[in-house]
Write an enzyme that holds these catalytic residues in place. Structure first.
Site, mmCIF file in Angstrom:
data_model
loop_
_atom_site.group_PDB
_atom_site.id
_atom_site.type_symbol
_atom_site.label_atom_id
_atom_site.label_comp_id
_atom_site.label_asym_id
_atom_site.label_seq_id
_atom_site.Cartn_x
_atom_site.Cartn_y
_atom_site.Cartn_z
ATOM 1 C CG ASP A 268 -2.186 0.810 0.982
ATOM 2 O OD1 ASP A 268 -3.207 0.576 1.633
ATOM 3 O OD2 ASP A 268 -2.126 1.721 0.118
HETATM 4 C C1 GLC Z 1 -4.209 4.329 -0.186
HETATM 5 C C2 GLC Z 1 -5.139 3.212 0.227
HETATM 6 C C3 GLC Z 1 -5.304 2.160 -0.817
HETATM 7 C C4 GLC Z 1 -5.229 2.782 -2.186
HETATM 8 C C5 GLC Z 1 -3.805 3.284 -2.376
HETATM 9 C C6 GLC Z 1 -3.621 3.965 -3.738
HETATM 10 O O1 GLC Z 1 -3.381 4.680 0.889
HETATM 11 O O2 GLC Z 1 -4.888 2.568 1.465
HETATM 12 O O3 GLC Z 1 -6.559 1.511 -0.579
HETATM 13 O O4 GLC Z 1 -5.545 1.836 -3.186
HETATM 14 O O5 GLC Z 1 -3.413 4.167 -1.345
HETATM 15 O O6 GLC Z 1 -4.351 5.129 -3.821
#
Ligand code: GLC
Length: 719
Positions: A268
């Protein structure tokens, strides 16, 4: 794009590429960045371009996508990259693209797996037409604590419902071949246990016992992997002290060795670097080594892999073979995406597709599914008998008040990058357009409580549209109080004081505590942010042109103090004692409205529950039959639910667990005998010795219209 290669041919192509790539070029494939530079693209240093500008992309006022720009940079990667490896473009296309469906918890409220599949298929078609290859959805975190803002993005509190809808989402997004030009590679996220965060505070620790991990939090991900989900995203949280981004047991043993997952895992946002904040990595090099070793293949935006892995390999801290393995997994998905066959997007594809009538119609149907009628005293709703005026319905004036009566962007909910507020018809506009001649909608600016109270005196009845702004839910938006936002109860009370019947409509990104509204409303319609067509759906439900189709995918608490609250709780040693038992001294411990609950504009009766056999083997299925009757005056769809209870097991088991459901469409007066089938294998659980299996014994099975309703039968499972 289409993928013309067999799996064997793909692996051979990957072998060939790996044999010709330098370590630096391999590490480039593991890197996902925002806004890749021409230099980096030219070096082959960009595995993925994330089409998001911040970690909470879902609330960005971003400028949308340019197919020309996406193609231009891809062409550079093909022409200038050392091996012409295309980038994979990822974006948070969470619950719609330009056509926005209800937030996922609202789609879960439909209890309609086919509708959910269609919604995600249409979403994929629109996003793929604008150049997206890969979406960071479905979000499969079980949400038992509504203080957590990200309950908005999941399918609710129940493992079984969430698992079935996980399958629907993956099938909708990927189809049978996600290289097709109208499909996306999906991403099951956040693996795992993110929703169990302490205090409902986003990103906080998740203290999950091993059996709960197996029985509650893993099943929805297993369902997604079994449905062929292309990728998985690691969760920010630690599970029992081990951060997911460094959790080999989860990423390699469970996901790959046990489940056979062969796609790739993406971190993430910043998740690898955050191993330092978790206190398990001393520096970025340590974080990079731990992440890669644990099985996190692609590094989202923090750059740890790009910066640190070459030196780590040179120092012998990680083998180049581990890099090769991650590259292989990423290239495998790129081949399956069809990126090597057709890496560019046809710029003409989106024309006539975005917000097309079919997509709007599906979004409208899904919006109806996101609306749950919780109270309807004296059948106040619908305001018009059958959607027309007349003796029973409103003949003069409807008062319409409240901050969300005139809302547009709020109805789209959180995690909405490509939906546009201007596409939304407000509740006020829709209601005004939908009332029959002779009926007037009198409304006023949302915030003027006193003026509203005065005007409310003259209406036949008043509708007050309340609830949450889209920024009160979603990532980094947990709240300590899940009641109405400040000032809204006062407005409802002021309108109610005018002595006319009141309909409260509450829209939220989460289960909300609504007990203190009940004294001030005769009807209560609750909905999760319903998407582009939400205003029209609400107006049509109020007038009776459509019925509220939703049933709760979560338990609705009386008060925040009950969180976390969920229907499939354990019995405890004192479930019934009126004094010394698991309860509160100051409030009932039951939910205000139960998981699976929702009224309709007609009524239903279940009768004649029976078992095909009162004894079944471990390899059999339990067949339950029941007669469903529409005892009201309107057509409708009953949602018949089957719950199981393991009477005596090697560990404490939930008082009930959803194991099957059916939507049954019935005309007024019609009845039908239906069957709900539960494979005994679905009664499996993590036993005292950690064996995951069903076991012989007696089970109670209840079939009802929600988790607090229905008749029971008993069945014996024999070994
Ligand atoms: C964010 C979220 C995740 C998302 C990613 C890209 O922090 O936790 O769900 O897909 O970043 O935006």
């Amino acid at each position: 794009m289409t993928n013309s290669l067999t799996n064997t041919e793909i692996e051979a192509r990957i072998d060939d590429l790996l044999s010709r790539m330098s370590l630096a070029e391999k590490i480039g494939q593991l890197d996902q960045i925002t806004d890749p530079s021409p230099e980096l693209i030219g070096e082959g240093g960009v595995g993925s371009w994330i089409l998001a500008s911040s970690a909470t992309a879902g609330n960005d006022a971003n400028g949308g996508l340019s197919v020309a720009e996406l193609n231009r940079r891809q062409q550079q990667a093909l022409n200038e990259g050392p091996h012409g490896i295309p980038m994979i473009y990822g974006r948070d296309v969470i619950h719609g693209h330009r056509t926005v469906f209800p937030i996922p918890i609202g789609m879960a409220a439909s209890w309609d797996a086919d509708l959910v599949e269609r919604a995600f298929a249409m979403t994929a078609a629109e996003a793929a037409a604008e150049g997206v290859h890969w979406t960071f959805t479905p979000m499969l975190d079980i949400g038992r604590d509504a203080r957590w803002g990200r309950v908005a993005e999941g399918f609710g509190e129940d493992p079984w419902l969430c698992a079935r809808l996980a399958e629907s989402a993956v099938r909708g997004l990927q189809g049978s071949d996600y290289a097709a030009p109208d499909r996306l590679a999906a991403c099951a996220k956040h693996f795992v246990g993110y929703g169990a965060c302490d205090g409902g505070r986003d990103y906080d620790s998740a203290d999950i016992p091993p059996r709960s991990l197996i029985d509650i939090y893993l099943p929805s991900f297993k369902a997604a992997i079994d449905a062929g989900c292309a990728t998985v995203m690691a969760a920010f949280n630690e599970v029992d002290g081990v951060p997911c981004h460094a959790n080999y047991d989860l990423m390699e043993t469970t996901l790959r060795a046990d489940w056979g997952f062969d796609g790739f895992v993406v971190s993430d946002w910043n998740g690898v670097a955050e191993l330092m904040a978790h206190g398990v990595a001393g520096d970025r090099a340590d974080a990079a080594v731990q992440g890669l070793t644990a099985g996190v293949d692609m590094n989202m935006v923090d750059g740890c892999y790009r910066e640190q892995l070459a030196a780590a390999v040179a120092a012998g801290r990680v083998d180049e073979a581990a890099v090769d393995q991650a590259v292989r997994r990423i290239l495998r998905v790129k081949f399956r995406c069809g990126l090597f066959d057709q890496p560019l997007t046809d710029p003409k594809r989106a024309a006539g597709l975005l917000l097309c009538d079919d997509h709007r119609a599906a979004a409208y149907q899904a919006a109806l599914g996101s609306l749950i009628l919780l109270r309807n005293r004296d059948d106040l709703l619908p305001l018009m008998s059958g959607g027309q005026g007349g003796e029973r319905g409103v003949s003069g004036e409807i008062g319409l008040y409240g901050p969300l009566a005139h809302a547009r962007r709020e109805l789209l909910g959180t995690w909405c990058l490509d939906g546009r507020a201007e596409d939304v018809t407000t509740v006020a506009e829709a209601l005004t357009a939908a009332v029959p001649d002779g009926v007037r909608v009198r409304t006023s600016p949302a915030t003027s409580g006193d003026l509203d109270a005065l005007l409310a005196r003259y209406a036949d009845m008043n509708v007050v549209v309340l609830g949450e702004h889209n920024l009160r839910s979603g990532e980094a938006n947990s709240v300590a109080d899940i009641g109405l936002p400040p000032g809204q109860l006062e407005l409802l009370r002021a309108v109610h004081a005018q002595g006319r019947p009141v309909v409260a409509v509450v829209l939220g990104g989460r289960a909300m505590a609504l007990q203190n509204l009940l004294p001030y409303c005769d009807a209560l319609l609750f909905g999760f942010h319903p998407g582009t067509e939400g205003g029209r759906a609400i107006a049509d439900v109020l007038l009776g042109k459509a019925a509220p189709m939703g049933r709760l995918p979560v338990s609705l608490p009386r008060h925040t103090g009950q969180c976390p609250i969920f229907y499939n709780r354990h019995p405890t040693g004192r479930p019934h004692d009126p004094v010394q038992s698991s309860r509160y001294a100051d409030m009932a411990d039951s939910p205000l409205f139960a998981f699976g609950y929702g009224l309709d504009y007609t009524s239903y009766q279940l009768s004649g529950l029976s078992l095909a056999s009162e004894q079944v083997g471990l390899g059999d299925s339990i067949a339950l039959q029941v007669t469903v009757a529409n005892t009201g005056a309107r057509a409708g769809e009953a949602v018949v639910q089957a719950y199981s209870r393991d009477e005596v097991a090697s560990v404490a088991r939930p008082v009930q667990e959803l194991k099957a459901w059916l939507r049954v469409a019935l005309d007024p007066g019609e009845s039908r005998r239906v069957q709900l089938t539960i494979p005994v294998a679905e009664l499996a659980y993590c036993q005292r010795d950690f064996t995951f299996a069903a076991e012989p014994g007696w089970f109670r099975l209840r079939v009802g219209l929600h988790s607090g309703h229905g008749d029971e039968v008993r069945v014996e499972v024999v070994g």
